[in-house]
Design an enzyme around this catalytic site. Structure first.
Site, mmCIF file in Angstrom:
data_model
loop_
_atom_site.group_PDB
_atom_site.id
_atom_site.type_symbol
_atom_site.label_atom_id
_atom_site.label_comp_id
_atom_site.label_asym_id
_atom_site.label_seq_id
_atom_site.Cartn_x
_atom_site.Cartn_y
_atom_site.Cartn_z
ATOM 1 N N CYS A 34 33.448 105.013 55.014
ATOM 2 C CA CYS A 34 32.865 103.778 55.550
ATOM 3 C C CYS A 34 31.701 103.368 54.664
ATOM 4 O O CYS A 34 31.050 104.215 54.061
ATOM 5 C CB CYS A 34 32.350 104.016 56.970
ATOM 6 S SG CYS A 34 33.634 104.593 58.081
ATOM 7 N N LEU A 42 36.107 108.218 64.569
ATOM 8 C CA LEU A 42 37.397 108.479 63.921
ATOM 9 C C LEU A 42 37.188 109.178 62.573
ATOM 10 O O LEU A 42 37.914 110.099 62.216
ATOM 11 C CB LEU A 42 38.173 107.164 63.716
ATOM 12 C CG LEU A 42 39.588 107.348 63.158
ATOM 13 C CD1 LEU A 42 40.451 108.192 64.090
ATOM 14 C CD2 LEU A 42 40.261 106.006 62.887
ATOM 15 N N CYS A 44 33.790 98.119 35.350
ATOM 16 C CA CYS A 44 34.529 99.335 35.667
ATOM 17 C C CYS A 44 36.038 99.132 35.700
ATOM 18 O O CYS A 44 36.664 99.590 36.637
ATOM 19 C CB CYS A 44 34.186 99.821 37.052
ATOM 20 S SG CYS A 44 32.503 100.139 37.298
ATOM 21 N N GLY A 100 24.786 105.010 32.445
ATOM 22 C CA GLY A 100 23.541 104.894 33.209
ATOM 23 C C GLY A 100 23.221 106.090 34.072
ATOM 24 O O GLY A 100 22.214 106.748 33.878
ATOM 25 N N SER A 101 24.078 106.402 35.035
ATOM 26 C CA SER A 101 23.702 107.465 35.962
ATOM 27 C C SER A 101 24.140 108.823 35.439
ATOM 28 O O SER A 101 25.153 108.947 34.760
ATOM 29 C CB SER A 101 24.327 107.204 37.342
ATOM 30 O OG SER A 101 25.719 107.126 37.237
ATOM 31 N N TRP A 136 29.157 93.031 46.924
ATOM 32 C CA TRP A 136 29.083 94.233 47.751
ATOM 33 C C TRP A 136 28.101 94.091 48.918
ATOM 34 O O TRP A 136 27.622 95.072 49.476
ATOM 35 C CB TRP A 136 28.774 95.456 46.870
ATOM 36 C CG TRP A 136 29.911 95.785 45.929
ATOM 37 C CD1 TRP A 136 31.190 95.279 45.998
ATOM 38 C CD2 TRP A 136 29.910 96.654 44.787
ATOM 39 N NE1 TRP A 136 31.965 95.770 44.978
ATOM 40 C CE2 TRP A 136 31.207 96.621 44.217
ATOM 41 C CE3 TRP A 136 28.937 97.458 44.193
ATOM 42 C CZ2 TRP A 136 31.547 97.363 43.071
ATOM 43 C CZ3 TRP A 136 29.293 98.196 43.059
ATOM 44 C CH2 TRP A 136 30.573 98.151 42.511
ATOM 45 N N HIS A 155 36.524 109.882 36.226
ATOM 46 C CA HIS A 155 37.025 110.047 37.590
ATOM 47 C C HIS A 155 37.574 111.441 37.835
ATOM 48 O O HIS A 155 37.971 111.771 38.944
ATOM 49 C CB HIS A 155 38.098 109.011 37.884
ATOM 50 C CG HIS A 155 37.579 107.612 37.748
ATOM 51 N ND1 HIS A 155 37.696 106.908 36.582
ATOM 52 C CD2 HIS A 155 36.900 106.827 38.603
ATOM 53 C CE1 HIS A 155 37.115 105.726 36.730
ATOM 54 N NE2 HIS A 155 36.619 105.653 37.945
ATOM 55 N N ARG A 177 31.321 106.018 64.480
ATOM 56 C CA ARG A 177 32.238 106.527 63.435
ATOM 57 C C ARG A 177 32.991 107.786 63.906
ATOM 58 O O ARG A 177 33.218 108.722 63.143
ATOM 59 C CB ARG A 177 31.476 106.794 62.129
ATOM 60 C CG ARG A 177 31.118 105.495 61.402
ATOM 61 C CD ARG A 177 30.364 105.763 60.135
ATOM 62 N NE ARG A 177 29.054 106.322 60.419
ATOM 63 C CZ ARG A 177 28.363 107.110 59.610
ATOM 64 N NH1 ARG A 177 28.872 107.448 58.441
ATOM 65 N NH2 ARG A 177 27.182 107.562 59.945
HETATM 66 N N1 GLN Z 1 24.920 101.959 35.844
HETATM 67 C C1 GLN Z 1 25.790 102.383 36.887
HETATM 68 C C2 GLN Z 1 26.003 103.881 36.806
HETATM 69 O O1 GLN Z 1 26.014 104.391 35.719
HETATM 70 C C3 GLN Z 1 27.132 101.696 36.802
HETATM 71 C C4 GLN Z 1 28.067 102.118 37.888
HETATM 72 C C5 GLN Z 1 29.291 101.273 38.004
HETATM 73 O O2 GLN Z 1 29.639 100.559 37.094
HETATM 74 N N2 GLN Z 1 29.969 101.353 39.118
HETATM 75 O O3 GLN Z 1 26.206 104.536 37.817
HETATM 76 ZN ZN ZN Z 2 31.538 101.372 35.984
#
Ligand code: GLN
Ligand code: ZN
Length: 768
Positions: free
Chosen positions: A524, A17, A651, A440-441, A569, A702, A15
């Site tokens: 990455c 670069l 999302c 959630g997080s 993913w 965001h 990695r």
């Molecule tokens: N449960 C996950 C979080 O809260 C959902 C994340 C996502 O949708 N990308 O981080």
């Molecule tokens: Zn999300």
């Protein structure tokens, strides 16, 4: 028969670069040093491809950030807002302009936003979207491609093949930044610049030039088809003495086959990994002069090529065209796969023997050429590896296959219809109107990350690690109770990543040490590899959910990642249909849902963040995908009792074209991202009369900005105009993992206050 490559990973096996760019951005190295790293990477890549025996080797596939951005600079497509960078900045102008377009510019009193980024077709690579105006002018601005060709020629001679994005795809992959014109109409102004570029490269000595036209394999309007004809006819009329190769990938040419094979170019590249069936049609229509490049080594995955299968395709093409007109190649640029399998020392050798990264894929292309010339040993070796994978007990688990075969419609269906379940949930949970929750997080602080790093290194015991995670969880719960959220979460402090966390606990997954691929710019990712039948040996999340639930009287939501997102993913095995792998994951998640229910968890959320990005590029293939993707979700959720409430989360918010499938998932509650669109994107749900409960995000996670209570009430009242208020939930757009605590706390306090005001101000029927 010739071989070629379409593009090679540029990040470097270590990695380099990424590191060099990041150091340049923070001023730790200067432009000279940055260029030095770039030159070394390019030269090494060229040498690697030369050593592998590839006949046509790409150049200008290198990019400091993104090849589409490089094209915008080459063609002088520089949005007005960056003009100040050129006037204000005195040194490294072009480089600073380039990175300003990629990343925004906040320096020297300027504050300019970056260009929009979006996914490159159906990959996880992101490109910078070209911005066009009605009076768009095109002219050569950057000299990069010419310099790079010269450098490549010194190493590669006539094998050096400059790569450009073709004119039609360049326009189609961009967007109009003002009203009143269609970007495809710019083709007339654009083509002369391509003619100039191609002629300059020819004068420099280029024998072949590759023009990537992935859009040629997409659904095209009549006007777009005409643009292809016009562009390539105009170029052919004004260019001679150089061979043009048009490269398509990721899909089948289908109804564009006649158009594609009749473009006045020297060669056409088709993706026979994604769409082997298109070979017959292409061979049936191909005119006498055209050479055909067969994309037979998968540029999007990590598996060894099955030579026998590839040889069938090669032989078929050779029979019709003769060896002189056939070129063997990877299916697409190797940008999308990791660099060198030899650097992987920890993968089980049996499984490693089934794999190939970019370097090994070059060898495969060369080997296929040698086999057609009579080298039988190479074929035998490959047959052995393929046979070992086909019969390995590491891959094939009869119990998993039996279970997949026995899934019934009943398994994928909740016992009662939604209205019955909704009534039970109202009686059981007694939530107020506009119940509040999060996705959630909670913020993953440096402390938490360092803790995990220490634990993984062995510098911290499991007990100490878990104790610290428990502490973070308890604090998050106390705080959620204090501010008065209705449905709590444990915070996901124990998870590094929402896919990795499950992949590490499911059988059939492996994790690499060096399987990095570029996601965007210097970012990455290292996707897990699904190599075998997937099963769930033991509980994955119950320990944490149970622990969290025991800390509070309130409802604690269980938190899982859905099967399609896990698939999307990861690098997925290619020896069975993707839907079969998805169903295997779905059964694992289903068992986890049931285990959570058994442990007393009343609400389970199954995130399907990536269902939309798996949508096939061709419209005709979408219904089939949506059917199996939705069914996989239904399998995960179908086993619980009526009284258990199933949530899902996505999302994004463009649901217009898939709303009926979203409804078919039949989640009791869906949370989506709507705050930035000001709820406009709820229209799809309103129009469809979406029957189940829904939490349109009211807080844009965001950005560190804290939304006010008033603006969130306003969003809720907009939502209540569109949908029955009694079905609405109040939540942020997505998880809060990337945020900091102070802004998170302030925003969620405002959010709870907004829900309270909404309860007073907006009339709601039906809630107890
Ligand atoms: N449960 C996950 C979080 O809260 C959902 C994340 C996502 O949708 N990308 O981080
Ligand atoms: Zn999300």
């Amino acid at each position: 028969m010739k071989t070629q490559n379409l593009g090679y990973p540029r990040i470097g096996s270590q990695r380099q670069l990424k590191k060099a760019c990041e150091q340049y951005w923070t001023g730790k190295i200067d432009l000279n040093e940055l260029n030095q790293v770039a030159r070394k990477l390019k030269e090494e890549n060229w040498q690697t491809q030369l050593d592998a025996g590839i006949d046509l080797i790409p150049c200008n596939d290198f990019s400091f950030y993104d090849q589409t951005l490089d094209m915008s600079l080459l063609l002088g497509v520089i949005p007005q807002r960056y003009s100040q960078v050129l006037t204000e900045v005195k040194t490294n102008q072009e480089t600073d302009l380039y990175f300003a377009m990629a990343r925004g510019y906040q320096k020297d009193g300027l504050d300019i936003t970056a260009m929009e980024m979006t996914k490159w077709l159906d990959t996880n690579y992101h490109y910078l979207v070209p911005e066009f105006t009605a009076k768009q002018k095109f002219s050569i601005f950057s000299e990069k491609v010419f310099g790079e060709y010269n450098a490549a020629k010194r190493v590669l001679g006539t094998k050096a093949k400059p790569v450009l994005i073709g004119p039609v795809s360049y326009l189609l992959l961009g967007k109009e930044k003002e009203q009143g014109f269609e970007r495809i109409d710019l083709i007339k102004q654009l083509v002369p610049v391509y003619v100039e570029i191609i002629n300059r490269l020819r004068l420099q000595g280029a024998v072949w030039i590759q023009l990537d036209e992935p859009c040629l394999a997409l659904d095209l309007s009549k006007k777009e088809k005409e643009a292809f004809e016009f562009a390539y006819r105009s170029i052919a009329n004004r260019v001679s003495g150089v061979k043009l190769l048009v490269a398509t990938y990721f899909e089948s040419l289908l109804d564009n086959t006649a158009l594609a094979v009749n473009l006045p170019v020297a060669a056409l590249h088709v993706d026979l990994v994604r769409a082997p069936e298109q070979l017959d049609e292409v061979l049936a229509l191909i005119p006498d002069h055209l050479q055909l490049s067969l994309g037979i080594v998968d540029g999007r995955n990590v598996w060894k090529n099955d030579y026998e299968k590839s040889l069938q395709l090669i032989n078929k093409a050779v029979e019709k065209l003769g060896t002189d007109r056939v070129i063997i190649a990877p299916s697409c640029s190797l940008l999308h796969c990791p660099i060198d399998l030899e650097l992987e020392s920890t993968i089980d050798p049996e499984i490693r023997n089934w794999m190939a990264y970019a370097r090994q894929k070059l060898d495969e292309v060369a080997a296929l050429q040698q086999i057609t010339e009579g080298n039988a040993d190479l074929l035998q070796l490959n047959k052995a590896a393929i046979a070992s994978r086909r019969s390995s007990e590491k891959v094939h688990k009869q119990a998993v296959k039996d279970r997949i075969a026995s899934i019934t419609e009943a398994d994928a269906t909740r016992s009662s219809a939604f209205p019955v379940r909704q009534q039970l949930h109202r009686e059981r949970f007694k939530f107020p109107a506009f119940p509040t929750t999060t996705i959630g997080s909670f913020p993953q602080t440096d402390d938490i990350r360092q803790l995990r790093a220490k634990y993984k290194k062995g510098d911290l015991s499991l007990e100490a690690y878990e104790q610290a995670i428990e502490q973070a969880t308890i604090e998050a719960i106390r705080w959620q109770e204090e501010i008065g959220l209705d449905v709590l979460v444990h915070g996901e402090f124990e998870r590094n990543d929402m896919v990795e966390y499950f992949g590490e606990q499911l059988d059939g997954f492996l994790f690499t040490k060096n399987g990095w691929v570029q996601s965007y710019g210097s970012r990455c990712v290292k996707p897990p590899v699904i190599y075998g039948d997937v099963s769930r040996p033991k509980d994955m999340t119950v320990r944490w959910s149970k622990f969290a639930a025991a800390q509070t009287e309130k409802q604690m939501k269980g938190m899982l990642t859905g099967p399609v997102t896990i698939l999307q993913w990861s690098f997925v095995r290619d020896d069975q249909p993707r839907e079969v792998t998805t169903n295997q994951i779905a059964l694992g998640i289903r068992d986890e849902v049931l285990a959570l229910e058994e442990a007393g968890i009343g609400i389970v959320q199954i995130d399907e963040a990536a269902i939309r990005e798996g949508l096939p590029l061709r419209k005709s293939k979408r219904p089939h995908y949506l059917d199996w993707a939705v069914r996989a979700f239904r399998i995960t959720a179908g086993g619980v009792q009526d009284k258990t409430q199933v949530h899902t989360h996505m999302c994004y918010s463009e649901f217009n074209d898939i709303i009926e499938h979203i409804a078919a998932m039949d989640a009791d509650v869906i949370t989506i991202e709507t705050s930035r669109s000001q709820m406009e994107l709820l229209q799809a749900f309103a129009h469809f009369e979406y029957p189940n409960e829904i939490g349109p995000g009211v807080y844009d996670i965001h950005s560190p900005r804290v939304p006010t209570t008033e603006e969130m009430v306003a969003l809720l009242s907009k939502a209540a105009d569109l949908l029955p208020a009694e079905n609405l939930w109040v939540n942020p757009d997505c998880g809060l993992k990337t945020r900091k605590w102070p802004e998170t706390k302030a925003a969620l306090e405002n959010m709870v206050a907004a829900a309270k005001l909404a309860r007073e101000q907006i009339s709601v029927e039906g809630v107890i």
